[in-house]
Scaffold this motif. Structure first.
Motif, PDB file in Angstrom:
ATOM      1  N   PHE A  69      24.272  16.391  -4.536  1.00 13.55           N
ATOM      2  CA  PHE A  69      24.068  16.948  -5.872  1.00 13.55           C
ATOM      3  C   PHE A  69      24.364  18.447  -5.874  1.00 13.55           C
ATOM      4  O   PHE A  69      25.021  18.951  -6.786  1.00 13.55           O
ATOM      5  N   SER A  70      23.927  19.150  -4.839  1.00 17.25           N
ATOM      6  CA  SER A  70      24.179  20.592  -4.785  1.00 17.25           C
ATOM      7  C   SER A  70      25.684  20.862  -4.697  1.00 17.25           C
ATOM      8  O   SER A  70      26.179  21.840  -5.270  1.00 17.25           O
ATOM      9  N   LYS A  71      26.410  19.990  -4.008  1.00 20.36           N
ATOM     10  CA  LYS A  71      27.864  20.139  -3.928  1.00 20.36           C
ATOM     11  C   LYS A  71      28.523  19.880  -5.282  1.00 20.36           C
ATOM     12  O   LYS A  71      29.489  20.553  -5.648  1.00 20.36           O
ATOM     13  N   GLN A  72      28.011  18.899  -6.026  1.00 25.31           N
ATOM     14  CA  GLN A  72      28.529  18.636  -7.374  1.00 25.31           C
ATOM     15  C   GLN A  72      28.328  19.866  -8.253  1.00 25.31           C
ATOM     16  O   GLN A  72      29.232  20.264  -8.993  1.00 25.31           O
ATOM     17  N   VAL A  73      27.131  20.420  -8.196  1.00 21.18           N
ATOM     18  CA  VAL A  73      26.820  21.598  -9.006  1.00 21.18           C
ATOM     19  C   VAL A  73      27.735  22.747  -8.605  1.00 21.18           C
ATOM     20  O   VAL A  73      28.331  23.408  -9.468  1.00 21.18           O
ATOM     21  N   ASP A  74      27.875  22.983  -7.319  1.00 25.28           N
ATOM     22  CA  ASP A  74      28.731  24.072  -6.843  1.00 25.28           C
ATOM     23  C   ASP A  74      30.173  23.877  -7.311  1.00 25.28           C
ATOM     24  O   ASP A  74      30.826  24.833  -7.742  1.00 25.28           O
ATOM     25  N   PHE A  75      30.658  22.654  -7.237  1.00 23.24           N
ATOM     26  CA  PHE A  75      32.026  22.361  -7.654  1.00 23.24           C
ATOM     27  C   PHE A  75      32.235  22.674  -9.136  1.00 23.24           C
ATOM     28  O   PHE A  75      33.217  23.309  -9.518  1.00 23.24           O
ATOM     29  N   VAL A 108      30.524  24.719 -10.943  1.00 27.53           N
ATOM     30  CA  VAL A 108      30.422  26.173 -11.124  1.00 27.53           C
ATOM     31  C   VAL A 108      31.747  26.828 -10.734  1.00 27.53           C
ATOM     32  O   VAL A 108      32.274  27.677 -11.468  1.00 27.53           O
ATOM     33  N   ARG A 109      32.293  26.425  -9.601  1.00 22.30           N
ATOM     34  CA  ARG A 109      33.555  27.011  -9.142  1.00 22.30           C
ATOM     35  C   ARG A 109      34.695  26.737 -10.111  1.00 22.30           C
ATOM     36  O   ARG A 109      35.609  27.557 -10.242  1.00 22.30           O
ATOM     37  N   LEU A 110      34.657  25.598 -10.781  1.00 21.18           N
ATOM     38  CA  LEU A 110      35.688  25.282 -11.772  1.00 21.18           C
ATOM     39  C   LEU A 110      35.477  26.030 -13.082  1.00 21.18           C
ATOM     40  O   LEU A 110      36.327  25.988 -13.970  1.00 21.18           O
ATOM     41  N   GLY A 111      34.334  26.683 -13.200  1.00 17.48           N
ATOM     42  CA  GLY A 111      34.033  27.398 -14.436  1.00 17.48           C
ATOM     43  C   GLY A 111      33.493  26.501 -15.530  1.00 17.48           C
ATOM     44  O   GLY A 111      33.467  26.885 -16.699  1.00 17.48           O
ATOM     45  N   LEU A 112      33.074  25.292 -15.173  1.00 11.33           N
ATOM     46  CA  LEU A 112      32.547  24.354 -16.157  1.00 11.33           C
ATOM     47  C   LEU A 112      31.046  24.520 -16.371  1.00 11.33           C
ATOM     48  O   LEU A 112      30.480  23.926 -17.286  1.00 11.33           O
ATOM     49  N   LEU A 113      30.423  25.302 -15.514  1.00  6.51           N
ATOM     50  CA  LEU A 113      28.981  25.505 -15.586  1.00  6.51           C
ATOM     51  C   LEU A 113      28.673  26.900 -15.043  1.00  6.51           C
ATOM     52  O   LEU A 113      29.272  27.323 -14.057  1.00  6.51           O
ATOM     53  N   GLU A 114      27.771  27.594 -15.702  1.00  6.68           N
ATOM     54  CA  GLU A 114      27.381  28.922 -15.221  1.00  6.68           C
ATOM     55  C   GLU A 114      26.527  28.780 -13.964  1.00  6.68           C
ATOM     56  O   GLU A 114      25.737  27.849 -13.846  1.00  6.68           O
ATOM     57  N   ARG A 115      26.678  29.713 -13.039  1.00  7.72           N
ATOM     58  CA  ARG A 115      25.923  29.685 -11.783  1.00  7.72           C
ATOM     59  C   ARG A 115      24.423  29.635 -12.057  1.00  7.72           C
ATOM     60  O   ARG A 115      23.700  28.884 -11.412  1.00  7.72           O
ATOM     61  N   LYS A 116      23.960  30.392 -13.027  1.00  7.78           N
ATOM     62  CA  LYS A 116      22.530  30.431 -13.371  1.00  7.78           C
ATOM     63  C   LYS A 116      22.039  29.044 -13.786  1.00  7.78           C
ATOM     64  O   LYS A 116      20.967  28.603 -13.368  1.00  7.78           O
ATOM     65  N   VAL A 117      22.819  28.353 -14.579  1.00  8.26           N
ATOM     66  CA  VAL A 117      22.451  27.009 -15.042  1.00  8.26           C
ATOM     67  C   VAL A 117      22.453  26.036 -13.857  1.00  8.26           C
ATOM     68  O   VAL A 117      21.550  25.216 -13.712  1.00  8.26           O
ATOM     69  N   GLY A 118      23.452  26.132 -13.003  1.00  6.88           N
ATOM     70  CA  GLY A 118      23.524  25.277 -11.822  1.00  6.88           C
ATOM     71  C   GLY A 118      22.339  25.478 -10.895  1.00  6.88           C
ATOM     72  O   GLY A 118      21.739  24.516 -10.412  1.00  6.88           O
ATOM     73  N   GLN A 174      19.438  26.568 -11.768  1.00  5.06           N
ATOM     74  CA  GLN A 174      18.252  26.054 -12.443  1.00  5.06           C
ATOM     75  C   GLN A 174      18.176  24.532 -12.324  1.00  5.06           C
ATOM     76  O   GLN A 174      17.097  23.974 -12.129  1.00  5.06           O
ATOM     77  N   LEU A 175      19.319  23.860 -12.421  1.00  4.68           N
ATOM     78  CA  LEU A 175      19.343  22.407 -12.234  1.00  4.68           C
ATOM     79  C   LEU A 175      18.803  22.027 -10.859  1.00  4.68           C
ATOM     80  O   LEU A 175      17.980  21.120 -10.723  1.00  4.68           O
ATOM     81  N   LEU A 176      19.273  22.717  -9.841  1.00  3.79           N
ATOM     82  CA  LEU A 176      18.824  22.444  -8.470  1.00  3.79           C
ATOM     83  C   LEU A 176      17.334  22.752  -8.307  1.00  3.79           C
ATOM     84  O   LEU A 176      16.597  21.965  -7.717  1.00  3.79           O
ATOM     85  N   ALA A 177      16.896  23.873  -8.852  1.00  9.98           N
ATOM     86  CA  ALA A 177      15.482  24.249  -8.748  1.00  9.98           C
ATOM     87  C   ALA A 177      14.601  23.235  -9.472  1.00  9.98           C
ATOM     88  O   ALA A 177      13.539  22.846  -8.953  1.00  9.98           O
TER      89      ALA A 177
END
Length: 98
Positions: free
Chosen positions: A50-56, A58-68, A70-73
């Motif tokens: 899941f953390s890799k999905q979120v990172d991916f 974010v890297r594509l610019g589809l999700l802000e790092r802050k939001v990603g 927060q999802l993990l937290a």
């Protein structure tokens, strides 16, 4: 090529997070949740994926790092709550047996 909105990405990630939570909630053998190394490894693997999905995303610019983050937290917090509930139930059961 189909373009995804940030809302679609977030919805998909939230669904995946819910699947991980349900993995624990639906576990029939509560003792396994509390004591089974194999089950802990499955959850750890799911969290890593899941953390890799979120990172991916974010890297594509589809999700802000802050939001990603927060999802993990939020998912980690939910899992910790579930583990705590199982632990408390186990302790309560042991006290009743004594």
């Amino acid at each position: 090529m189909n373009q995804l909105s940030q809302e679609e990405v977030l919805t998909t990630l939230l669904q995946d997070a819910e699947k991980i939570k349900n993995l624990i909630v639906n576990q029939q053998n509560k003792l396994c949740v509390a004591h089974c190394k194999a089950f802990e490894e499955v959850v750890d693997t799911q969290m890593y994926g899941f953390s890799k999905q979120v990172d991916f995303t974010v890297r594509l610019g589809l999700l802000e790092r802050k939001v990603g983050n927060q999802l993990l937290a939020d998912l980690e917090h939910s899992l910790n709550q579930l583990y705590t509930e199982v632990y408390v139930q186990e302790q309560t059961s042991e006290l009743k047996e004594v």
